[in-house]
Design a protein around this motif. Structure first.
Motif, PDB file in Angstrom:
ATOM      1  N   ASP A  88     -29.255 -10.132  31.353  1.00  0.00           N
ATOM      2  CA  ASP A  88     -30.095  -9.342  31.104  1.00  0.00           C
ATOM      3  C   ASP A  88     -31.147  -9.865  30.230  1.00  0.00           C
ATOM      4  O   ASP A  88     -32.388  -9.248  30.423  1.00  0.00           O
ATOM      5  N   ARG A  89     -30.922 -10.699  29.142  1.00  0.00           N
ATOM      6  CA  ARG A  89     -32.078 -11.085  28.383  1.00  0.00           C
ATOM      7  C   ARG A  89     -33.012 -11.699  29.194  1.00  0.00           C
ATOM      8  O   ARG A  89     -34.208 -11.717  29.254  1.00  0.00           O
ATOM      9  N   ALA A  90     -32.474 -12.683  30.173  1.00  0.00           N
ATOM     10  CA  ALA A  90     -33.316 -13.191  31.092  1.00  0.00           C
ATOM     11  C   ALA A  90     -34.191 -12.291  31.905  1.00  0.00           C
ATOM     12  O   ALA A  90     -35.642 -12.506  32.278  1.00  0.00           O
ATOM     13  N   ALA A  91     -33.707 -11.379  32.397  1.00  0.00           N
ATOM     14  CA  ALA A  91     -34.416 -10.618  33.252  1.00  0.00           C
ATOM     15  C   ALA A  91     -35.383  -9.665  32.680  1.00  0.00           C
ATOM     16  O   ALA A  91     -36.400  -9.628  33.050  1.00  0.00           O
ATOM     17  N   PHE A  92     -35.103  -9.288  31.352  1.00  0.00           N
ATOM     18  CA  PHE A  92     -36.240  -8.693  30.645  1.00  0.00           C
ATOM     19  C   PHE A  92     -37.119  -9.799  30.168  1.00  0.00           C
ATOM     20  O   PHE A  92     -38.404  -9.302  30.437  1.00  0.00           O
ATOM     21  N   PHE A  93     -36.944 -10.817  29.807  1.00  0.00           N
ATOM     22  CA  PHE A  93     -38.114 -11.815  29.531  1.00  0.00           C
ATOM     23  C   PHE A  93     -38.853 -12.101  30.805  1.00  0.00           C
ATOM     24  O   PHE A  93     -40.143 -12.600  30.587  1.00  0.00           O
ATOM     25  N   GLY A  94     -38.231 -12.136  31.849  1.00  0.00           N
ATOM     26  CA  GLY A  94     -38.795 -12.381  33.091  1.00  0.00           C
ATOM     27  C   GLY A  94     -40.134 -11.405  33.424  1.00  0.00           C
ATOM     28  O   GLY A  94     -40.964 -11.541  34.089  1.00  0.00           O
ATOM     29  N   GLY A 150     -48.402  -1.229  19.400  1.00  0.00           N
ATOM     30  CA  GLY A 150     -49.374  -2.248  18.972  1.00  0.00           C
ATOM     31  C   GLY A 150     -48.526  -3.439  18.473  1.00  0.00           C
ATOM     32  O   GLY A 150     -47.478  -3.648  18.858  1.00  0.00           O
ATOM     33  N   LEU A 151     -49.425  -4.352  18.127  1.00  0.00           N
ATOM     34  CA  LEU A 151     -48.661  -5.902  18.178  1.00  0.00           C
ATOM     35  C   LEU A 151     -47.546  -5.729  16.975  1.00  0.00           C
ATOM     36  O   LEU A 151     -46.550  -6.525  17.354  1.00  0.00           O
ATOM     37  N   ARG A 152     -47.683  -5.001  16.089  1.00  0.00           N
ATOM     38  CA  ARG A 152     -46.675  -4.897  15.175  1.00  0.00           C
ATOM     39  C   ARG A 152     -45.733  -4.367  15.467  1.00  0.00           C
ATOM     40  O   ARG A 152     -44.378  -4.812  15.319  1.00  0.00           O
ATOM     41  N   GLY A 153     -45.586  -3.405  16.316  1.00  0.00           N
ATOM     42  CA  GLY A 153     -44.549  -2.671  16.725  1.00  0.00           C
ATOM     43  C   GLY A 153     -43.854  -3.630  18.004  1.00  0.00           C
ATOM     44  O   GLY A 153     -42.579  -3.681  18.166  1.00  0.00           O
ATOM     45  N   ALA A 154     -44.501  -4.224  18.751  1.00  0.00           N
ATOM     46  CA  ALA A 154     -43.937  -5.220  19.887  1.00  0.00           C
ATOM     47  C   ALA A 154     -43.167  -6.231  19.175  1.00  0.00           C
ATOM     48  O   ALA A 154     -42.042  -6.601  19.571  1.00  0.00           O
ATOM     49  N   ALA A 155     -43.617  -6.768  17.965  1.00  0.00           N
ATOM     50  CA  ALA A 155     -42.705  -7.772  17.167  1.00  0.00           C
ATOM     51  C   ALA A 155     -41.529  -7.197  16.885  1.00  0.00           C
ATOM     52  O   ALA A 155     -40.424  -7.948  16.603  1.00  0.00           O
ATOM     53  N   LEU A 156     -41.218  -5.997  16.769  1.00  0.00           N
ATOM     54  CA  LEU A 156     -39.714  -5.468  16.711  1.00  0.00           C
ATOM     55  C   LEU A 156     -39.139  -5.071  17.753  1.00  0.00           C
ATOM     56  O   LEU A 156     -38.059  -5.187  18.206  1.00  0.00           O
ATOM     57  N   PHE A 157     -40.010  -4.218  18.558  1.00  0.00           N
ATOM     58  CA  PHE A 157     -39.500  -3.739  19.950  1.00  0.00           C
ATOM     59  C   PHE A 157     -38.877  -4.922  20.757  1.00  0.00           C
ATOM     60  O   PHE A 157     -37.775  -4.859  21.315  1.00  0.00           O
ATOM     61  N   VAL A 158     -39.453  -6.031  21.102  1.00  0.00           N
ATOM     62  CA  VAL A 158     -39.076  -6.957  21.784  1.00  0.00           C
ATOM     63  C   VAL A 158     -37.672  -7.630  21.519  1.00  0.00           C
ATOM     64  O   VAL A 158     -36.626  -7.524  22.392  1.00  0.00           O
ATOM     65  N   PRO A 159     -37.652  -8.296  20.348  1.00  0.00           N
ATOM     66  CA  PRO A 159     -36.372  -8.465  19.808  1.00  0.00           C
ATOM     67  C   PRO A 159     -35.155  -7.581  19.862  1.00  0.00           C
ATOM     68  O   PRO A 159     -33.884  -7.789  19.995  1.00  0.00           O
ATOM     69  N   TRP A 160     -35.404  -6.411  19.396  1.00  0.00           N
ATOM     70  CA  TRP A 160     -34.898  -5.319  19.099  1.00  0.00           C
ATOM     71  C   TRP A 160     -34.066  -5.104  20.625  1.00  0.00           C
ATOM     72  O   TRP A 160     -32.894  -4.834  21.036  1.00  0.00           O
ATOM     73  N   ILE A 161     -34.937  -4.899  21.814  1.00  0.00           N
ATOM     74  CA  ILE A 161     -34.226  -4.663  23.130  1.00  0.00           C
ATOM     75  C   ILE A 161     -33.068  -5.832  23.467  1.00  0.00           C
ATOM     76  O   ILE A 161     -32.248  -5.252  23.994  1.00  0.00           O
ATOM     77  N   VAL A 162     -33.170  -6.876  23.232  1.00  0.00           N
ATOM     78  CA  VAL A 162     -32.571  -8.096  23.527  1.00  0.00           C
ATOM     79  C   VAL A 162     -31.372  -8.475  22.725  1.00  0.00           C
ATOM     80  O   VAL A 162     -30.639  -9.315  22.828  1.00  0.00           O
ATOM     81  N   ASP A 163     -31.297  -7.614  21.284  1.00  0.00           N
ATOM     82  CA  ASP A 163     -30.432  -7.724  20.655  1.00  0.00           C
ATOM     83  C   ASP A 163     -29.019  -7.556  21.211  1.00  0.00           C
ATOM     84  O   ASP A 163     -28.628  -6.500  21.384  1.00  0.00           O
ATOM     85  N   GLY A 164     -28.315  -8.387  21.337  1.00  0.00           N
ATOM     86  CA  GLY A 164     -26.862  -8.380  21.823  1.00  0.00           C
ATOM     87  C   GLY A 164     -26.791  -8.611  23.221  1.00  0.00           C
ATOM     88  O   GLY A 164     -25.681  -8.085  23.783  1.00  0.00           O
ATOM     89  N   ALA A 165     -28.032  -8.485  23.979  1.00  0.00           N
ATOM     90  CA  ALA A 165     -27.815  -8.336  25.488  1.00  0.00           C
ATOM     91  C   ALA A 165     -27.190  -9.730  25.950  1.00  0.00           C
ATOM     92  O   ALA A 165     -27.264 -10.866  25.426  1.00  0.00           O
ATOM     93  N   ALA A 166     -26.474  -9.446  27.271  1.00  0.00           N
ATOM     94  CA  ALA A 166     -26.030 -10.463  27.977  1.00  0.00           C
ATOM     95  C   ALA A 166     -27.186 -11.512  28.572  1.00  0.00           C
ATOM     96  O   ALA A 166     -28.282 -11.299  28.647  1.00  0.00           O
ATOM     97  N   PRO A 167     -26.865 -12.980  28.556  1.00  0.00           N
ATOM     98  CA  PRO A 167     -27.703 -13.836  28.868  1.00  0.00           C
ATOM     99  C   PRO A 167     -28.544 -13.370  29.914  1.00  0.00           C
ATOM    100  O   PRO A 167     -29.954 -13.695  30.006  1.00  0.00           O
TER     101      PRO A 167
END
Length: 202
Positions: free
Chosen positions: A170-176, A151-168
Motif C-alpha cells: 500500500d505504501r508503494a502504491a501511494f508513493f507511485g 500547502g507545502l507545510r501541510g504536505a510535509a505532515l499529510f504524506v507521512p501521515w497517510i503511510v504511517d503503519g501502511a503495508a509495504p
C-alpha cells in the motif's frame, strides 16, 4: 481513461487507522496523553480538509454531470448529510478528551461506526459514480484544491501521515502516485519530522 483513486482510498484507510488507535487509547486509559491528543487533532484537521474539499468541489462537479438522474442526485445529498452527521460526534469526542470524561470510549465507538459506514457507502456507491462521470482533469482539479489547502507545510505532515503503519504494498502504491520531488522530500525530511511528532505514541 480512468481516474486513479489510490490516494482517496489511502486517506480513508488512514482515517480508519487513527480512530482504531483512538479507540485503543480510550480503552487502556492513555487517551488523555499529549501524543494521543496530538494524533486526534491531526485526524480532525485531515478529515476536515478532506470533507470540505468533497463538499465544495467534488460533489458539485459530479452533480453537474448527473442532472436529471434522481438516484445519483440523492446519493450526493446522502454524502453531504453523512458529513453533517459526523460533526456533532466529532465535537462530542473532542469535548470528552478535553474534559477527561468517562463516556469517551462509547463516544469513540459511536464515531467509528458512523465514519466506517460513511466511508464504506462512499467507496461502494459514490466513488464508482465519480469514475463514471468525471474525467481525469476533473479529478486533478479536485485534488489540486486539497493540495492548495494543505500547502507545502501541510504536505510535509499529510504524506507521512497517510503511510504511517501502511503495508509495504500500500505504501508503494501511494508513493507511485506522487511526483519524484515529493518522494525525495518525504524520504529526506518529512518522514523524520513526522516521527519526531510522536503522534499516537502513548
Amino acid at each position: 481513461m480512468s481516474i486513479d483513486l489510490t490516494v482517496m482510498y489511502a486517506a480513508h484507510d488512514a482515517f480508519r487507522r487513527d480512530l482504531e488507535r483512538l479507540g485503543k487509547a480510550a480503552a487502556d486509559g492513555s487517551a488523555f496523553s499529549p501524543p494521543v491528543r496530538a494524533g486526534w487533532e491531526n485526524f480532525r484537521k485531515q478529515l476536515h480538509i478532506h470533507h470540505t474539499a468533497e463538499d465544495s468541489d467534488l460533489w458539485p462537479r459530479v452533480q453537474r454531470r448527473v442532472e436529471g438522474r434522481p438516484e445519483d442526485l440523492a446519493l450526493l445529498a446522502e454524502m453531504e448529510a453523512e458529513h453533517g452527521r459526523l460533526d456533532p460526534q466529532l465535537a462530542a469526542v473532542d469535548a470528552a478528551l478535553t474534559d477527561r470524561l468517562d463516556e469517551l470510549p462509547g463516544l469513540v465507538r459511536a464515531l467509528t461506526i458512523t465514519l466506517d459506514d460513511h466511508l464504506a457507502h462512499e467507496e461502494r456507491s459514490a466513488l464508482p459514480l465519480v469514475q463514471e462521470v468525471l474525467t481525469p482533469a476533473d479529478w486533478s482539479a479536485f485534488t489540486g484544491r486539497i493540495r492548495e489547502t494543505q500547502g507545502l507545510r501541510g504536505a510535509a505532515l499529510f504524506v507521512p501521515w497517510i503511510v504511517d503503519g501502511a503495508a509495504p504494498a500500500d505504501r508503494a502504491a501511494f508513493f507511485g502516485t506522487m511526483p519524484p520531488p515529493v518522494r525525495v522530500l518525504n524520504r529526506l525530511f518529512w518522514e523524520a519530522g513526522y516521527r519526531r511528532r510522536g503522534l499516537w505514541q502513548a
